[in-house]
Design a protein around this motif. Structure first.
Motif, PDB file in Angstrom:
ATOM      1  N   SER A 108      -3.106   5.781   3.071  1.00  0.00           N
ATOM      2  CA  SER A 108      -2.050   6.518   3.748  1.00  0.00           C
ATOM      3  C   SER A 108      -0.849   5.608   3.987  1.00  0.00           C
ATOM      4  O   SER A 108      -0.996   4.495   4.509  1.00  0.00           O
ATOM      5  N   PRO A 109       0.354   6.065   3.644  1.00  0.00           N
ATOM      6  CA  PRO A 109       1.546   5.247   3.918  1.00  0.00           C
ATOM      7  C   PRO A 109       1.866   5.148   5.403  1.00  0.00           C
ATOM      8  O   PRO A 109       2.740   4.380   5.791  1.00  0.00           O
ATOM      9  N   ASN A 110       1.150   5.908   6.234  1.00  0.00           N
ATOM     10  CA  ASN A 110       1.416   5.905   7.671  1.00  0.00           C
ATOM     11  C   ASN A 110       0.623   4.848   8.427  1.00  0.00           C
ATOM     12  O   ASN A 110       0.826   4.662   9.628  1.00  0.00           O
ATOM     13  N   LEU A 111      -0.309   4.164   7.757  1.00  0.00           N
ATOM     14  CA  LEU A 111      -1.080   3.127   8.425  1.00  0.00           C
ATOM     15  C   LEU A 111      -0.181   1.935   8.740  1.00  0.00           C
ATOM     16  O   LEU A 111       0.686   1.562   7.947  1.00  0.00           O
ATOM     17  N   VAL A 112      -0.421   1.327   9.886  1.00  0.00           N
ATOM     18  CA  VAL A 112       0.398   0.197  10.315  1.00  0.00           C
ATOM     19  C   VAL A 112       0.231  -0.966   9.340  1.00  0.00           C
ATOM     20  O   VAL A 112      -0.885  -1.301   8.939  1.00  0.00           O
ATOM     21  N   GLY A 122       0.783  -1.227   0.000  1.00  0.00           N
ATOM     22  CA  GLY A 122       0.000   0.000   0.000  1.00  0.00           C
ATOM     23  C   GLY A 122       0.814   1.274   0.000  1.00  0.00           C
ATOM     24  O   GLY A 122       0.248   2.365  -0.090  1.00  0.00           O
ATOM     25  N   PHE A 123       2.137   1.161   0.096  1.00  0.00           N
ATOM     26  CA  PHE A 123       2.962   2.357  -0.051  1.00  0.00           C
ATOM     27  C   PHE A 123       2.860   2.917  -1.472  1.00  0.00           C
ATOM     28  O   PHE A 123       3.112   4.093  -1.698  1.00  0.00           O
ATOM     29  N   TYR A 124       2.512   2.065  -2.423  1.00  0.00           N
ATOM     30  CA  TYR A 124       2.574   2.469  -3.829  1.00  0.00           C
ATOM     31  C   TYR A 124       1.245   2.314  -4.565  1.00  0.00           C
ATOM     32  O   TYR A 124       1.207   2.412  -5.786  1.00  0.00           O
ATOM     33  N   TYR A 125       0.160   2.053  -3.811  1.00  0.00           N
ATOM     34  CA  TYR A 125      -1.146   1.877  -4.444  1.00  0.00           C
ATOM     35  C   TYR A 125      -2.220   2.638  -3.681  1.00  0.00           C
ATOM     36  O   TYR A 125      -2.105   2.883  -2.478  1.00  0.00           O
ATOM     37  N   LEU A 146       2.589   6.454  -7.432  1.00  0.00           N
ATOM     38  CA  LEU A 146       3.989   6.565  -7.051  1.00  0.00           C
ATOM     39  C   LEU A 146       4.350   7.969  -6.602  1.00  0.00           C
ATOM     40  O   LEU A 146       5.531   8.299  -6.478  1.00  0.00           O
ATOM     41  N   ASN A 147       3.336   8.792  -6.363  1.00  0.00           N
ATOM     42  CA  ASN A 147       3.583  10.184  -5.978  1.00  0.00           C
ATOM     43  C   ASN A 147       3.374  10.423  -4.487  1.00  0.00           C
ATOM     44  O   ASN A 147       3.288  11.570  -4.051  1.00  0.00           O
TER      45      ASN A 147
END
Length: 643
Positions: free
Chosen positions: A178-182, A118-121, A218-219
């Motif tokens: 969100s990239p901040n989710l565990v 999920g960092f990239y989607y 990817l942004n």
């Protein structure tokens, strides 16, 4: 190579310095493409849906007559259909959840190779309500919560919305991740949750879902990992760190080949005990440490859930510093555990049969059995409780018993918390007595094996372990942790620390032992980002040698004409370091036009083995070409002679 600012951290009398994450090699990064999760294009596409949480009478089915037009992130064949959900609400059924896993197994555990990063989607879908559907007392269709699942039963909500109140149109919904989710880099599936108060919506609702797609983004603001150090302050012993999620089990267990039942020992007491020397404190309450006794288990991580029979001592801490030990069991109840938490006969079979409250979780907890059915629970401070097991229930534990010792967080906020066991004992059972104080360097494999959601988080801490090295996530392509005694050019060396690290919340952590440090009083750490830029072909007789001009050593072994042999293809960076994240498809060719060549195949862990047959006498080469990513340079072998 690039080097960023290098801060120094002084701890005790040692000067440990950290170099910030830096990139040694620039090149084409990992490729991400849209993932069409489910477009519900045939009747089998909804077979792996699961329904959960207080469901009403609900039917999920494929509807070939209702279809949304192609969306922005993936094609959708005309008249291909969608998933139709029919929910019949009443005053007692007031919520429902629908969920589906990446691999469709409905086990809440998905192989890490299949999870979505999920960092990239981000996630999108389309939803449509039948205008004739029942509406709530406030005129709406109810509140819909949509999200993704991550390991160990965890749900990460992405969006909450109310559908159009009166419309016959499709509603397109984009869910930003969100990239901040565990654990968001380990998405195992998606879920949709309807929640409302009893009576708010009654009668029937009908809606359709289509085009569930994880689309590439990817942004996102993804910063390189940053590193930090902290001293190891826990007591020596078996340290068990809770894995990410709500209920992941982290455990050691006795070897299934041994027999550790108490049944049949008569008046000889059989005791299972553990001694706790470190435990989470407020606000991390209800953290659980347990002893599980399970007959004939498999290798599953949650035997107390999956197996039909379990007897357990479950220890949980409280806000006031005390702790409770709950004696629970179940029989004939696979893939469920309600019996273990029930103490009221009017609610069904009773499995919660005793409780002790100790002044602290620290100290020794034990279960002692006598004459098959008599059980005594003992906790720190000498507190005790007794219980009797029904003879019929005791009979289920008569053979094949395996004893587990470990923990689970009971809530994702406690992931990364830990307990330390300084001693585990089993005495009087049919198997050999165990009295283990965990001297290290790891568990004694003559007695134990690890059964854990993340085995790297179960380890022995000894006097040689001095630091915790931690870095932030994401750390994609930051493949290696390096160490240097003095920051001098050429002094950096690779370590195995990256391979030994485990996820701890939004970070990754590893123990640093004295033996990992090139100097006893100071050293420097950094992470390097290596990206595959080319392929390497190794012949029999050759071995990889990263950092050398050719990237290999040895001399190719001559081959016989008409006899197949194996060649190895590796995805490497500019300095010939293996990049294990590459799974590209590779094609093999040869300068021998009559060579017998293998089919195209994907690399696994950055490596592939291919069978080749040279069919002419002479000197030939073999070339590997990346079909997935044309930016990676092909690799050509050394010349090899065929006789």
């Amino acid at each position: 190579m690039n080097r960023n600012h290098t801060p120094r951290i002084w701890l005790q009398r040692a000067a440990l310095a950290l170099a910030l994450a830096t990139s040694l090699t620039l090149g084409q990064a990992q490729t991400f493409t849209n993932i069409i999760f489910n477009q519900f294009d045939d009747a089998s596409s909804w077979n792996t849906l699961a329904k959960w949480w207080g469901e009403p009478d609900i039917v999920c089915e494929w509807d070939g007559t209702v279809n949304v037009a192609p969306g922005p992130y993936g094609t959708n064949a005309p008249s291909s259909g969608s998933m139709k959900v029919t929910a019949n609400w009443n005053s007692s059924h007031n919520q429902l959840m629908i969920w589906q896993e990446v691999d469709g197994n409905q086990t809440w555990w998905v192989n890490p190779e299949n999870r979505i990063n999920g960092f990239y989607y981000d996630l999108s879908f389309d939803i449509k309500f039948d205008p004739a559907s029942s509406m709530g007392v406030n005129g709406g269709r109810g509140n819909i919560r949509f999200g993704v699942t991550t390991p160990s039963w965890a749900q990460r909500e992405l969006i909450a919305f109310t559908p159009f109140p009166v419309t016959n149109d499709w509603m397109h919904v984009d869910c930003k991740i969100s990239p901040n989710l565990v654990d968001i880099d380990q998405i195992t599936g998606w879920y949709m949750y309807f929640n409302w108060q009893p009576g708010n919506i009654t009668n029937q609702q009908v809606f359709w879902i289509d085009n569930l797609i994880f689309y590439t983004n990817l942004n996102k603001d993804l910063k390189p990992p940053t590193l930090s150090l902290s001293p190891v302050t826990s007591n020596p012993g078996l340290q068990i760190i809770a894995a990410a999620g709500d209920y992941p089990r982290q455990m050691i267990r006795t070897l299934p080949a041994n027999e550790y039942t108490w049944i049949g020992k008569g008046s000889q007491p059989v005791t299972y005990s553990l001694t706790i020397t470190n435990y989470p404190s407020n606000p991390y309450t209800n953290f659980q440490t347990h002893i599980l006794l399970v007959p004939n288990p498999g290798t599953e991580n949650a035997p107390d859930w999956n197996q039909p029979h379990t007897l357990a001592l479950m220890i949980e801490n409280h806000m006031d510093g005390t702790a409770s030990g709950f004696l629970r069991y179940k029989t004939n109840l696979p893939n469920a555990n309600a019996m273990m938490y029930n103490s009221e006969p009017t609610n069904g079979p009773v499995g919660h049969i005793a409780t002790v409250v100790a002044p602290t979780p620290l100290g020794t907890w034990s279960l002692t059995f006598l004459n098959d059915t008599n059980i005594t629970v003992t906790g720190p401070g000498g507190v005790t409780a007794t219980a009797n097991l029904e003879p019929d229930a005791a009979g289920y534990f008569g053979s094949g018993l395996v004893a587990y010792f470990g923990n689970q967080p009971n809530g994702s906020v406690k992931s990364g918390q830990f307990c330390t066991l300084s001693r585990v004992r089993i005495t009087g059972a049919w198997g050999p007595d165990i009295d283990d104080t965990f001297p290290g360097p790891d568990i004694d494999t003559n007695h134990w094996e690890k059964i854990a959601a993340e085995a790297a988080g179960v380890f022995v801490v000894g006097a040689n372990d001095v630091w915790w090295l931690t870095w932030t996530l994401p750390d994609l392509n930051f493949n290696t942790v390096q160490v240097s005694p003095d920051l001098a050019p050429g002094s950096w060396t690779d370590t195995t620390l990256r391979d030994r690290a485990f996820v701890k919340g939004a970070t990754r952590t590893v123990r640093v032992a004295k033996s990992d440090m090139p100097s006893t009083d100071h050293c420097y750490f950094r992470m390097v980002k290596r990206v595959a830029t080319k392929l390497q072909v190794l012949l029999p007789g050759e071995s990889p040698a990263p950092g050398t001009p050719t990237g290999k050593t040895g001399t190719p072994t001559a081959q016989a004409v008409g006899v197949a042999f194996d060649v190895t293809v590796r995805a490497v960076d500019n300095e010939w370091n293996l990049i294990p994240t590459v799974t590209d498809t590779v094609r093999i060719t040869s300068s021998d036009e009559y060579a017998g060549l293998p089919l195209d195949a994907a690399l696994v862990g950055g490596v592939g083995t291919f069978s080749v047959m040279l069919n002419q006498a002479g000197t030939w080469t073999i070339t590997a070409t990346d079909l997935t990513d044309g930016s990676k340079a092909p690799g050509t072998s050394s010349p090899v002679t065929a006789n």
